[in-house]
Design a protein around this motif. Structure first.
Motif, PDB file in Angstrom:
ATOM      1  N   ARG A   1       5.002  14.659 -11.503  1.00  0.00           N
ATOM      2  CA  ARG A   1       4.029  13.886 -10.741  1.00  0.00           C
ATOM      3  C   ARG A   1       2.928  14.787 -10.188  1.00  0.00           C
ATOM      4  O   ARG A   1       3.210  15.845  -9.624  1.00  0.00           O
ATOM      5  CB  ARG A   1       4.711  13.178  -9.560  1.00  0.00           C
ATOM      6  CG  ARG A   1       5.680  12.099  -9.966  1.00  0.00           C
ATOM      7  CD  ARG A   1       6.443  11.586  -8.762  1.00  0.00           C
ATOM      8  NE  ARG A   1       5.519  11.084  -7.745  1.00  0.00           N
ATOM      9  CZ  ARG A   1       5.009   9.863  -7.750  1.00  0.00           C
ATOM     10  NH1 ARG A   1       5.319   9.024  -8.721  1.00  0.00           N
ATOM     11  NH2 ARG A   1       4.195   9.467  -6.798  1.00  0.00           N
ATOM     12  N   ILE A   2       1.697  14.334 -10.379  1.00  0.00           N
ATOM     13  CA  ILE A   2       0.565  14.991  -9.737  1.00  0.00           C
ATOM     14  C   ILE A   2       0.181  14.096  -8.557  1.00  0.00           C
ATOM     15  O   ILE A   2      -0.505  13.082  -8.722  1.00  0.00           O
ATOM     16  CB  ILE A   2      -0.620  15.167 -10.709  1.00  0.00           C
ATOM     17  CG1 ILE A   2      -0.169  15.888 -11.978  1.00  0.00           C
ATOM     18  CG2 ILE A   2      -1.753  15.918 -10.026  1.00  0.00           C
ATOM     19  CD1 ILE A   2       0.391  17.276 -11.745  1.00  0.00           C
ATOM     20  N   ASP A   3       0.680  14.426  -7.391  1.00  0.00           N
ATOM     21  CA  ASP A   3       0.402  13.638  -6.188  1.00  0.00           C
ATOM     22  C   ASP A   3       0.052  14.595  -5.057  1.00  0.00           C
ATOM     23  O   ASP A   3       0.180  15.812  -5.181  1.00  0.00           O
ATOM     24  CB  ASP A   3       1.579  12.741  -5.817  1.00  0.00           C
ATOM     25  CG  ASP A   3       2.883  13.517  -5.616  1.00  0.00           C
ATOM     26  OD1 ASP A   3       2.838  14.761  -5.547  1.00  0.00           O
ATOM     27  OD2 ASP A   3       3.943  12.882  -5.534  1.00  0.00           O
ATOM     28  N   ASP A   4      -0.394  14.037  -3.962  1.00  0.00           N
ATOM     29  CA  ASP A   4      -0.871  14.893  -2.875  1.00  0.00           C
ATOM     30  C   ASP A   4       0.261  15.542  -2.095  1.00  0.00           C
ATOM     31  O   ASP A   4       0.029  16.514  -1.388  1.00  0.00           O
ATOM     32  CB  ASP A   4      -1.793  14.097  -1.950  1.00  0.00           C
ATOM     33  CG  ASP A   4      -3.143  13.841  -2.588  1.00  0.00           C
ATOM     34  OD1 ASP A   4      -3.515  14.633  -3.483  1.00  0.00           O
ATOM     35  OD2 ASP A   4      -3.823  12.879  -2.220  1.00  0.00           O
ATOM     36  N   PHE A   5       1.457  15.028  -2.202  1.00  0.00           N
ATOM     37  CA  PHE A   5       2.616  15.739  -1.657  1.00  0.00           C
ATOM     38  C   PHE A   5       2.730  17.112  -2.325  1.00  0.00           C
ATOM     39  O   PHE A   5       2.808  18.147  -1.667  1.00  0.00           O
ATOM     40  CB  PHE A   5       3.888  14.922  -1.902  1.00  0.00           C
ATOM     41  CG  PHE A   5       5.154  15.646  -1.545  1.00  0.00           C
ATOM     42  CD1 PHE A   5       5.653  15.618  -0.261  1.00  0.00           C
ATOM     43  CD2 PHE A   5       5.855  16.364  -2.504  1.00  0.00           C
ATOM     44  CE1 PHE A   5       6.816  16.292   0.064  1.00  0.00           C
ATOM     45  CE2 PHE A   5       7.019  17.042  -2.196  1.00  0.00           C
ATOM     46  CZ  PHE A   5       7.504  16.999  -0.894  1.00  0.00           C
ATOM     47  N   GLY A   6       2.713  17.108  -3.671  1.00  0.00           N
ATOM     48  CA  GLY A   6       2.797  18.365  -4.400  1.00  0.00           C
ATOM     49  C   GLY A   6       1.542  19.198  -4.294  1.00  0.00           C
ATOM     50  O   GLY A   6       1.615  20.431  -4.197  1.00  0.00           O
ATOM     51  N   ASN A   7       0.365  18.551  -4.293  1.00  0.00           N
ATOM     52  CA  ASN A   7      -0.886  19.294  -4.250  1.00  0.00           C
ATOM     53  C   ASN A   7      -1.036  20.110  -2.971  1.00  0.00           C
ATOM     54  O   ASN A   7      -1.474  21.271  -3.001  1.00  0.00           O
ATOM     55  CB  ASN A   7      -2.073  18.335  -4.398  1.00  0.00           C
ATOM     56  CG  ASN A   7      -2.225  17.816  -5.811  1.00  0.00           C
ATOM     57  OD1 ASN A   7      -1.790  18.463  -6.768  1.00  0.00           O
ATOM     58  ND2 ASN A   7      -2.815  16.641  -5.959  1.00  0.00           N
ATOM     59  N   VAL A   8      -0.710  19.507  -1.830  1.00  0.00           N
ATOM     60  CA  VAL A   8      -0.825  20.231  -0.560  1.00  0.00           C
ATOM     61  C   VAL A   8       0.129  21.420  -0.539  1.00  0.00           C
ATOM     62  O   VAL A   8      -0.236  22.531  -0.121  1.00  0.00           O
ATOM     63  CB  VAL A   8      -0.550  19.285   0.628  1.00  0.00           C
ATOM     64  CG1 VAL A   8      -0.445  20.064   1.931  1.00  0.00           C
ATOM     65  CG2 VAL A   8      -1.644  18.236   0.738  1.00  0.00           C
ATOM     66  N   LEU A   9       1.345  21.206  -1.019  1.00  0.00           N
ATOM     67  CA  LEU A   9       2.307  22.308  -1.044  1.00  0.00           C
ATOM     68  C   LEU A   9       1.868  23.409  -2.011  1.00  0.00           C
ATOM     69  O   LEU A   9       2.043  24.597  -1.737  1.00  0.00           O
ATOM     70  CB  LEU A   9       3.688  21.775  -1.432  1.00  0.00           C
ATOM     71  CG  LEU A   9       4.411  21.051  -0.293  1.00  0.00           C
ATOM     72  CD1 LEU A   9       5.500  20.145  -0.830  1.00  0.00           C
ATOM     73  CD2 LEU A   9       4.993  22.045   0.693  1.00  0.00           C
ATOM     74  N   LYS A  10       1.265  23.029  -3.136  1.00  0.00           N
ATOM     75  CA  LYS A  10       0.777  24.040  -4.077  1.00  0.00           C
ATOM     76  C   LYS A  10      -0.306  24.898  -3.442  1.00  0.00           C
ATOM     77  O   LYS A  10      -0.353  26.117  -3.659  1.00  0.00           O
ATOM     78  CB  LYS A  10       0.250  23.370  -5.340  1.00  0.00           C
ATOM     79  CG  LYS A  10       1.327  22.781  -6.231  1.00  0.00           C
ATOM     80  CD  LYS A  10       0.716  21.985  -7.375  1.00  0.00           C
ATOM     81  CE  LYS A  10       1.765  21.208  -8.136  1.00  0.00           C
ATOM     82  NZ  LYS A  10       1.183  20.358  -9.198  1.00  0.00           N
ATOM     83  N   LEU A  11      -1.169  24.278  -2.650  1.00  0.00           N
ATOM     84  CA  LEU A  11      -2.203  25.060  -1.962  1.00  0.00           C
ATOM     85  C   LEU A  11      -1.575  26.058  -0.992  1.00  0.00           C
ATOM     86  O   LEU A  11      -2.052  27.190  -0.848  1.00  0.00           O
ATOM     87  CB  LEU A  11      -3.160  24.130  -1.226  1.00  0.00           C
ATOM     88  CG  LEU A  11      -4.102  23.295  -2.110  1.00  0.00           C
ATOM     89  CD1 LEU A  11      -4.945  22.364  -1.253  1.00  0.00           C
ATOM     90  CD2 LEU A  11      -5.000  24.192  -2.952  1.00  0.00           C
ATOM     91  N   VAL A  12      -0.504  25.651  -0.330  1.00  0.00           N
ATOM     92  CA  VAL A  12       0.214  26.571   0.560  1.00  0.00           C
ATOM     93  C   VAL A  12       0.813  27.720  -0.250  1.00  0.00           C
ATOM     94  O   VAL A  12       0.731  28.892   0.143  1.00  0.00           O
ATOM     95  CB  VAL A  12       1.309  25.824   1.346  1.00  0.00           C
ATOM     96  CG1 VAL A  12       2.139  26.803   2.179  1.00  0.00           C
ATOM     97  CG2 VAL A  12       0.690  24.764   2.258  1.00  0.00           C
ATOM     98  N   PHE A  13       1.416  27.392  -1.396  1.00  0.00           N
ATOM     99  CA  PHE A  13       2.004  28.438  -2.249  1.00  0.00           C
ATOM    100  C   PHE A  13       0.933  29.416  -2.729  1.00  0.00           C
ATOM    101  O   PHE A  13       1.147  30.635  -2.741  1.00  0.00           O
ATOM    102  CB  PHE A  13       2.701  27.816  -3.466  1.00  0.00           C
ATOM    103  CG  PHE A  13       3.812  26.871  -3.139  1.00  0.00           C
ATOM    104  CD1 PHE A  13       4.474  26.937  -1.930  1.00  0.00           C
ATOM    105  CD2 PHE A  13       4.200  25.889  -4.041  1.00  0.00           C
ATOM    106  CE1 PHE A  13       5.507  26.061  -1.625  1.00  0.00           C
ATOM    107  CE2 PHE A  13       5.224  25.015  -3.752  1.00  0.00           C
ATOM    108  CZ  PHE A  13       5.879  25.091  -2.543  1.00  0.00           C
ATOM    109  N   PHE A  14      -0.226  28.893  -3.122  1.00  0.00           N
ATOM    110  CA  PHE A  14      -1.306  29.760  -3.596  1.00  0.00           C
ATOM    111  C   PHE A  14      -1.833  30.647  -2.476  1.00  0.00           C
ATOM    112  O   PHE A  14      -2.157  31.814  -2.696  1.00  0.00           O
ATOM    113  CB  PHE A  14      -2.443  28.925  -4.185  1.00  0.00           C
ATOM    114  CG  PHE A  14      -2.150  28.360  -5.542  1.00  0.00           C
ATOM    115  CD1 PHE A  14      -1.584  29.151  -6.530  1.00  0.00           C
ATOM    116  CD2 PHE A  14      -2.431  27.042  -5.840  1.00  0.00           C
ATOM    117  CE1 PHE A  14      -1.302  28.642  -7.790  1.00  0.00           C
ATOM    118  CE2 PHE A  14      -2.162  26.515  -7.095  1.00  0.00           C
ATOM    119  CZ  PHE A  14      -1.597  27.318  -8.069  1.00  0.00           C
ATOM    120  N   ALA A  15      -1.930  30.078  -1.272  1.00  0.00           N
ATOM    121  CA  ALA A  15      -2.387  30.888  -0.136  1.00  0.00           C
ATOM    122  C   ALA A  15      -1.420  32.037   0.120  1.00  0.00           C
ATOM    123  O   ALA A  15      -1.844  33.191   0.302  1.00  0.00           O
ATOM    124  CB  ALA A  15      -2.520  30.009   1.110  1.00  0.00           C
TER     125      ALA A  15
END
Length: 510
Positions: A79-93
């Protein structure tokens, strides 16, 4: 009617997978560069390219944030959803900061394969991304093992260091056992539902015959124990202190932030996706199974807060101290998950993410300070901070800001992060959990301020070494210190933005 065969991903699917493909392509490119570049070429080049790939993938994730759109790929498995998207941004940071503090700081005599170090970090963050977006047990396990196997190698990459070998060995053995436990728990869920997709498992669990309830409990206990290890929650925390102490300091920071965040993402999506019935959202009473599941998560949170803070009190090695602090913070981060959503409290996700960001800043910043002090004094012990204000005033001031946030001092991100989680527990009448959270937060003041006592109230011990501090290390230190304070000046606005991005209505997690 014939069976419709899946023809593979379309061009549109690949566009939605652009961040994952970018990280995977960067990994392959860096692997080939490391293989074919002459050994005389500085491997910092690979570090900068890894950072560029991370930033590019983060930008692509940012473009995908859209609260009104959820994309389901691989027949509902991803799933490409904002639950995963926000967490991915945290992981990238977190990964970006770890890469930045590594460039120019790695000691060739300790890490002989610097190129391998950089591209394995990309493999690890790719695994974390898959975990955040998976809605299928198989895809979830693939992401979990991608992250885990890369982390095992990174933890032991200081091949000539005895403590690194010992910590990596413990991490590998216990990590392998926890992965087997998770797989065993998943097999029960598959046996009950006949499917590996969370939506089908949820339907099977909610309508399960009474004879299957014991198997559902067994599956839950196995999954909680396995993922409890992944986030270093007590009593599954025993690997963390030795692994953090032995690992390269940037890798210890990565394990403390990105790996822990990926585990929390899975716990959130998996346990809500499988066991949550949305009864609280309708103002109804919850079932006995649902009550027991989230009660167990709250007990795990309470144990982590107590054990982590108590054991941190007697630590003299800074990396071990932050390992126990990470165990305590795993407890704080579990609280928004354990107290559940209800008609009177819907901000669990935004509270979790806000505190995860605060934890990321204060933890990575603190590890950067440890690296600087180790270069100045030659030790990672608490005594190395003695008289730091007189040797390096800038580093001491930045560490002061980080420690204030770590301790939960008012007007810092750490303070507001804990405060919002505490208010959520009180709002749902989880008074015992709130009391434990408040008491252990006060307890954390003691070991946090012991660092300040060393920096400002102790004289300088020994001579300052002449090692040059890379500008990248100072940049990470000051960015984390200042961002932690700035984040504390506008907490409600950030929480509102997170709440706008992720809507709990309908609990569309799978």
């Amino acid at each position: 009617m014939g069976v419709q065969e899946w023809t593979g991903p379309t061009v549109g699917d690949l566009a939605h997978l652009a961040p994952e493909l970018t990280v995977a392509a960067s990994f392959l490119l860096l692997l080939l560069l490391d293989l074919f570049l002459p050994r005389t070429v500085n491997r910092n080049l690979i570090g900068w390219l890894a950072l560029a790939g991370t930033v590019a993938a983060a930008v692509l994730v940012g473009y995908q944030i859209n609260p009104a759109e959820t994309v389901s790929l691989l027949e509902g498995s991803y799933r490409i959803d904002d639950f995963g998207n926000v967490l991915k941004l945290v992981f990238f940071a977190g990964t970006g900061l770890v890469l930045l503090m590594s460039i120019g700081s790695l000691k060739r005599e300790e890490i002989t394969s610097e190129g391998e170090y950089y591209y394995l970090l990309l493999a690890a963050v790719l695994g974390a991304m898959i975990m955040a977006s998976s809605s299928d047990l198989i895809i979830l396990y693939v992401g979990l093992e991608t992250l885990s196997l890369s982390s095992y190698v990174l933890a032991g990459i200081r091949k000539k260091n005895r403590k690194a070998n010992e910590g990596a060995f413990k991490y590998l053995i216990q990590g392998g056992i926890s992965s087997a436990v998770i797989l065993y728990g998943m097999s029960f869920l598959y046996g009950i539902s006949g499917s590996t997709q969370l939506i089908s498992i949820n339907e099977a669990v909610q309508s399960a015959d009474m004879s299957l309830i014991p198997l559902i409990y067994v599956a839950f206990i196995l999954l909680l124990a396995g993922f409890g290890f992944k986030i270093a929650a007590a009593p599954f925390h025993t690997w963390a202190p030795d692994t953090y102490q032995g690992a390269s300091t940037p890798i210890a920071a990565f394990l403390a932030v990105v790996s822990k965040g990926a585990g929390l993402a899975v716990i959130f999506r998996l346990f809500y996706g499988v066991f949550f019935q949305q009864t609280l959202l309708r103002g109804e009473n919850i079932s006995g199974l649902e009550y027991d599941v989230f009660l167990a998560i709250m007990i795990l949170a309470a144990m982590s807060m107590i054990v982590g803070n108590l054991l941190a009190l007697r630590q003299k090695n800074m990396k071990r101290l932050f390992a126990y602090s990470g165990i305590a913070n795993a407890g704080y981060l579990l609280v928004p998950i354990g107290i559940q959503f209800s008609v009177v409290h819907l901000t669990n996700f935004s509270e979790l993410i806000y505190y995860l960001i605060a934890y990321l800043l204060m933890t990575i910043g603190a590890f950067a300070a440890v690296m600087i002090v180790e270069r100045l004094s030659g030790t990672e012990e608490l005594s190395g901070f003695a008289g730091l204000y007189y040797r390096s005033p800038g580093t001491a001031v930045a560490m002061l800001l980080l420690v204030l946030s770590l301790a939960g001092f008012p007007v810092t991100a750490g303070f507001f992060g804990k405060l919002f989680i505490l208010f959520g527990a009180v709002q749902l009448r989880m008074y015992a959990l709130a009391l434990i959270m408040a008491a252990t937060s006060v307890l954390s003041f003691y070991y946090s301020f012991s660092i300040l006592r060393q920096m400002f109230m102790r004289g300088e011990i020994g001579e300052t070494r002449g090692e040059k501090i890379p500008w990248t290390l100072n940049a990470v230190l000051w960015f984390c210190a200042v961002a932690g304070i700035v984040l504390g000046f506008y907490p409600q606005g950030i929480l509102s933005e997170l709440q706008n991005i992720f809507s709990v209505v309908g609990m569309d997690l799978f």
